[in-house]
Design an enzyme around this catalytic site. Structure first.
Site, PDB file in Angstrom:
ATOM      1  N   GLY A  82      -4.612   1.223   4.236  1.00 49.99           N
ATOM      2  CA  GLY A  82      -3.389   0.936   4.893  1.00 49.99           C
ATOM      3  C   GLY A  82      -3.897   0.342   6.245  1.00 49.99           C
ATOM      4  O   GLY A  82      -3.281  -0.684   6.711  1.00 49.99           O
TER       5      GLY A  82
ATOM      6  N   CYS B  49      14.284  10.956   5.796  1.00 48.01           N
ATOM      7  CA  CYS B  49      14.351  10.653   7.292  1.00 48.01           C
ATOM      8  C   CYS B  49      15.607  10.641   7.999  1.00 48.01           C
ATOM      9  O   CYS B  49      15.899  10.863   9.527  1.00 48.01           O
ATOM     10  CB  CYS B  49      13.442   9.117   7.532  1.00 48.01           C
ATOM     11  SG  CYS B  49      14.082   8.131   6.170  1.00 48.01           S
TER      12      CYS B  49
ATOM     13  N   LYS C 230       0.854  -1.085   0.210  1.00 48.17           N
ATOM     14  CA  LYS C 230      -0.001   0.027   0.122  1.00 48.17           C
ATOM     15  C   LYS C 230       0.891   1.266   0.037  1.00 48.17           C
ATOM     16  O   LYS C 230       1.562   1.707   0.943  1.00 48.17           O
ATOM     17  CB  LYS C 230      -0.919  -0.059   1.300  1.00 48.17           C
ATOM     18  CG  LYS C 230      -2.324   0.764   1.160  1.00 48.17           C
ATOM     19  CD  LYS C 230      -2.170   2.122   0.724  1.00 48.17           C
ATOM     20  CE  LYS C 230      -1.724   2.958   1.868  1.00 48.17           C
ATOM     21  NZ  LYS C 230      -1.553   4.486   1.561  1.00 48.17           N
TER      22      LYS C 230
ATOM     23  N   GLU D 291      10.040   2.283  10.320  1.00 47.51           N
ATOM     24  CA  GLU D 291      11.227   3.178  10.185  1.00 47.51           C
ATOM     25  C   GLU D 291      10.280   4.629  10.391  1.00 47.51           C
ATOM     26  O   GLU D 291       9.512   4.724   9.708  1.00 47.51           O
ATOM     27  CB  GLU D 291      11.714   2.881   8.884  1.00 47.51           C
ATOM     28  CG  GLU D 291      13.017   3.234   8.874  1.00 47.51           C
ATOM     29  CD  GLU D 291      13.211   4.934   8.355  1.00 47.51           C
ATOM     30  OE1 GLU D 291      12.903   5.747   9.125  1.00 47.51           O
ATOM     31  OE2 GLU D 291      13.134   5.020   7.236  1.00 47.51           O
TER      32      GLU D 291
ATOM     33  N   GLU E 190      10.788  16.304  14.193  1.00 46.87           N
ATOM     34  CA  GLU E 190      11.249  16.187  12.691  1.00 46.87           C
ATOM     35  C   GLU E 190      10.386  17.081  12.163  1.00 46.87           C
ATOM     36  O   GLU E 190       9.288  16.943  12.102  1.00 46.87           O
ATOM     37  CB  GLU E 190      11.227  14.676  12.310  1.00 46.87           C
ATOM     38  CG  GLU E 190      11.192  14.464  10.934  1.00 46.87           C
ATOM     39  CD  GLU E 190      11.014  12.958  10.471  1.00 46.87           C
ATOM     40  OE1 GLU E 190       9.911  12.416  10.671  1.00 46.87           O
ATOM     41  OE2 GLU E 190      12.154  12.269  10.096  1.00 46.87           O
TER      42      GLU E 190
ATOM     43  N   GLY F  96      -4.451   5.793   3.804  1.00 47.96           N
ATOM     44  CA  GLY F  96      -3.715   5.134   4.857  1.00 47.96           C
ATOM     45  C   GLY F  96      -4.807   4.947   5.767  1.00 47.96           C
ATOM     46  O   GLY F  96      -5.058   3.799   6.228  1.00 47.96           O
TER      47      GLY F  96
HETATM   48  P1  NAD Z   1       1.836   8.905   7.235  1.00 47.30           P
HETATM   49  O1  NAD Z   1       2.675   8.168   8.279  1.00 47.30           O
HETATM   50  O2  NAD Z   1       0.627   9.317   7.500  1.00 47.30           O
HETATM   51  O3  NAD Z   1       2.135   8.111   5.998  1.00 47.30           O
HETATM   52  C1  NAD Z   1       2.872   7.061   5.414  1.00 47.30           C
HETATM   53  C2  NAD Z   1       1.992   5.628   5.008  1.00 47.30           C
HETATM   54  O4  NAD Z   1       1.337   5.403   6.063  1.00 47.30           O
HETATM   55  C3  NAD Z   1       1.321   6.164   3.825  1.00 47.30           C
HETATM   56  O5  NAD Z   1       1.227   5.133   2.707  1.00 47.30           O
HETATM   57  C4  NAD Z   1       0.150   6.302   4.348  1.00 47.30           C
HETATM   58  O6  NAD Z   1      -1.300   6.179   3.568  1.00 47.30           O
HETATM   59  C5  NAD Z   1      -0.068   5.368   5.479  1.00 47.30           C
HETATM   60  N1  NAD Z   1      -0.986   5.279   6.484  1.00 47.30           N
HETATM   61  C6  NAD Z   1      -1.520   6.461   7.239  1.00 47.30           C
HETATM   62  N2  NAD Z   1      -2.303   6.409   8.184  1.00 47.30           N
HETATM   63  C7  NAD Z   1      -2.252   4.979   8.273  1.00 47.30           C
HETATM   64  C8  NAD Z   1      -3.131   3.932   9.084  1.00 47.30           C
HETATM   65  N3  NAD Z   1      -3.876   4.641   9.913  1.00 47.30           N
HETATM   66  N4  NAD Z   1      -3.073   2.733   9.146  1.00 47.30           N
HETATM   67  C9  NAD Z   1      -2.026   2.315   8.050  1.00 47.30           C
HETATM   68  N5  NAD Z   1      -1.432   3.012   7.121  1.00 47.30           N
HETATM   69  C10 NAD Z   1      -1.385   4.439   7.198  1.00 47.30           C
HETATM   70  O7  NAD Z   1       3.077  10.064   6.912  1.00 47.30           O
HETATM   71  P2  NAD Z   1       2.506  11.534   6.286  1.00 47.30           P
HETATM   72  O8  NAD Z   1       1.455  12.138   6.655  1.00 47.30           O
HETATM   73  O9  NAD Z   1       2.751  11.287   4.908  1.00 47.30           O
HETATM   74  O10 NAD Z   1       3.903  12.390   6.451  1.00 47.30           O
HETATM   75  C11 NAD Z   1       3.774  13.122   8.043  1.00 47.30           C
HETATM   76  C12 NAD Z   1       5.191  12.928   8.762  1.00 47.30           C
HETATM   77  O11 NAD Z   1       5.752  11.810   8.726  1.00 47.30           O
HETATM   78  C13 NAD Z   1       6.190  13.827   7.952  1.00 47.30           C
HETATM   79  O12 NAD Z   1       6.121  15.314   8.064  1.00 47.30           O
HETATM   80  C14 NAD Z   1       7.561  13.443   8.510  1.00 47.30           C
HETATM   81  O13 NAD Z   1       7.870  13.909   9.597  1.00 47.30           O
HETATM   82  C15 NAD Z   1       7.004  11.861   8.687  1.00 47.30           C
HETATM   83  N6  NAD Z   1       7.445  10.933   7.462  1.00 47.30           N
HETATM   84  C16 NAD Z   1       8.623  10.202   7.642  1.00 47.30           C
HETATM   85  C17 NAD Z   1       9.065   9.480   6.755  1.00 47.30           C
HETATM   86  C18 NAD Z   1      10.188   8.466   7.064  1.00 47.30           C
HETATM   87  O14 NAD Z   1      10.686   8.188   6.112  1.00 47.30           O
HETATM   88  N7  NAD Z   1      10.347   7.797   8.200  1.00 47.30           N
HETATM   89  C19 NAD Z   1       8.310   9.581   5.545  1.00 47.30           C
HETATM   90  C20 NAD Z   1       7.237  10.247   5.532  1.00 47.30           C
HETATM   91  C21 NAD Z   1       6.973  11.031   6.439  1.00 47.30           C
END
Ligand code: NAD
Length: 464
Positions: A207, A279, A170, A245, A371, A203
């Site tokens: 997700g 990250c 996903k 991660e 972050e 998500g």
């Molecule tokens: P997020 O955690 O919401 O999204 C990451 C993934 O998780 C996406 O595929 C999303 O669809 C999925 N997701 C979201 N809610 C979910 C749920 N309830 N259950 C399962 N899957 C779910 O991240 P974001 O909103 O895109 O970004 C927000 C912050 O996260 C950024 O500002 C940054 O600080 C951090 N981030 C970190 C990384 C990293 O590489 N560690 C990458 C992206 C974002």
């Protein structure tokens, strides 16, 4: 941009279960470039069933044959790298040279490393009177973010496939077109039906359905701490394996004897690359009091080269833009000194943020702790080496970092005391085999290389 209107399940593109779609937006000009289906729990269920059905056959496929399929996948990714780079640029907004070198280039290296590891890994070992078998965990649910759209997919799918697992992906809602290209590459490389499946969607729906599905044996997630916590809790309740991660706040420690100009220039480039959406970015630069102002001046000069729309792209979407600008405002409010950039958007169109450098940042400030995930560097002052270590280790994160010293020995001695998963010594090069993952709240588990492969294995011992 080309977009599929279905899901890749069981080796074919199938219509989605529901009518909803997600609009994909180019963050550089805010134009809609395509639509993909918004998957439901029904789509996830179909994908997990396909992955389960394919698992026994793929797990029993000799590793050398799995290696051959992964090598074919690497070759398709290499052959289609221009199309991949253009797609990443269109949906993430990264400048094309960065998309070519990193977004399209690194996944070829990583896929290649797993073609080799699948062939050479010791899936069986002798231990006294035991034979220890390392067997695939089963069906993997992979949930990936948008910041390195293809790398994040390959860093999960390639080791899972090498181990003999099957996968349901996903991908992030902002970058689904790159994920669809990856599914096309899987098909073109001739991987058996059901070994890799793709469900696009949001998500909280697709997700969440994947993370909680009882047919998934291991969930591998990269993204925000908030979602990671929830996924970890769901997996814990079901006694399911999980890899998380979750980002970082990594320190770039410049020791008193280091080459200051080099350390600052490489440090600024590290933070500004991919608009700060990395990250492992070294977002806190630590400099001794004596050379502090010199470092600040060097950083201001270095960051001036990052002209928005030329050398540096936008951030991924309007929400990230607002979030990052909010952090810059917070930095000013809390008393940090703005050396470059600021909260105003540098362009009228596109989700751009000014490349920003703060000096006089103290360890307790929000911008030194949280972050930001944007092009924002904080420069902190330390009094002595122990103070530098306290500051470096003084956040809830521990993903990466850098140490610059008079020589490697001095830098390594410092790095040994850091609570973090990966440290670059005096500008050490990227190694696709080096384990990548976090200490503390940066996560659980490791990606890349043999350590990344072992995440997808479980152990059985036979006594003779
Ligand atoms: P997020 O955690 O919401 O999204 C990451 C993934 O998780 C996406 O595929 C999303 O669809 C999925 N997701 C979201 N809610 C979910 C749920 N309830 N259950 C399962 N899957 C779910 O991240 P974001 O909103 O895109 O970004 C927000 C912050 O996260 C950024 O500002 C940054 O600080 C951090 N981030 C970190 C990384 C990293 O590489 N560690 C990458 C992206 C974002």
């Amino acid at each position: 941009m080309k977009a599929h209107d279905g899901m890749y399940i069981g080796g074919e593109w199938r219509p989605a279960a529901g009518p909803d779609t997600i609009a994909v937006v180019n963050p550089a000009d805010e134009q809609v470039i395509g639509h993909v289906p918004a998957g439901t729990a029904e789509d996830v269920d179909a994908a997990v069933r396909a992955a389960r059905a394919a698992f026994p056959g793929w797990a029993a496929t000799p590793p050398a044959e799995r290696a051959g399929r992964i090598a074919a996948l690497r070759d398709v990714l290499a052959a289609r790298k221009d199309e991949i780079a253009e797609t990443v640029t269109a949906e993430l907004g990264s400048p094309l040279p960065l998309s070519q070198a990193v977004h399209a280039g690194v996944p070829v290296l990583v896929a290649g490393s797993y073609a080799e590891l699948a062939a050479s890994y010791a899936f069986e070992e002798k231990l006294g009177n035991s034979t220890v078998l390392l067997e695939p965990v089963g069906v993997v649910g992979a949930i990936t973010p948008w910041n390195y759209p293809l790398h994040q997919i390959v860093a999960k799918a390639a080791p899972a496939l090498a181990a003999g697992c099957t996968v349901v992906l996903k991908p992030a809602e902002d970058t689904p077109l790159t994920a669809q290209l990856f599914a096309e590459a899987v098909q073109e490389a001739g991987l058996p039906a059901g070994v890799f499946n793709l469900v696009t969607g949001i998500g909280a729906v697709a997700g969440q359905a994947l993370a909680g599905h009882e047919g998934v044996d291991l969930v591998s997630f990269t993204g925000s701490t908030a979602v990671g916590r929830r996924i970890g809790a769901t997996a814990g309740a079901a006694v399911k394996r999980v890899a998380l991660e979750l980002g970082g706040k990594s320190a770039n420690v410049i020791l008193p004897g280091a080459d200051l100009a080099k350390a600052v220039n490489v440090g600024v480039a590290n933070v500004m690359s991919n608009s700060g959406q990395t990250c492992s970015a070294w977002t806190r630069m630590l400099v001794d009091a004596e050379r502090y102002e010199e470092a600040v001046a060097l950083a201001a000069t270095a960051v001036a080269k990052y002209v928005p729309g030329e050398r540096i792209g936008p951030v991924v979407n309007a929400k990230q833009q607002a979030r990052v600008r909010g952090y810059i405002e917070k930095g000013v409010e809390e008393g940090a000194r703005l050396v470059a950039g600021g909260p105003e958007a540098p362009r009228d169109q596109g989700y751009y943020v000014s490349p920003t450098v703060f000096a006089d940042v103290t360890p307790d400030m929000t911008i030194a702790q949280e972050e930001i995930f944007g092009p924002v560097l904080s420069i902190l002052r330390y009094e002595d080496v122990d103070d530098a270590l306290r500051i470096a280790n003084g956040t809830v994160y521990g993903l990466a970092g850098a140490v610059w010293g008079a020589d490697d020995e001095e830098a390594v001695a410092f790095a040994r005391r850091m609570d973090t998963g990966q440290v670059d010594i005096n500008g050490g090069r990227f190694n696709p085999l080096a384990p990548f993952g976090g200490y503390k709240q940066s996560g659980v588990g490791r990606e890349l290389g043999p350590h990344g492969l072992s995440e997808y294995l479980q152990t059985k011992s036979l006594q003779f």
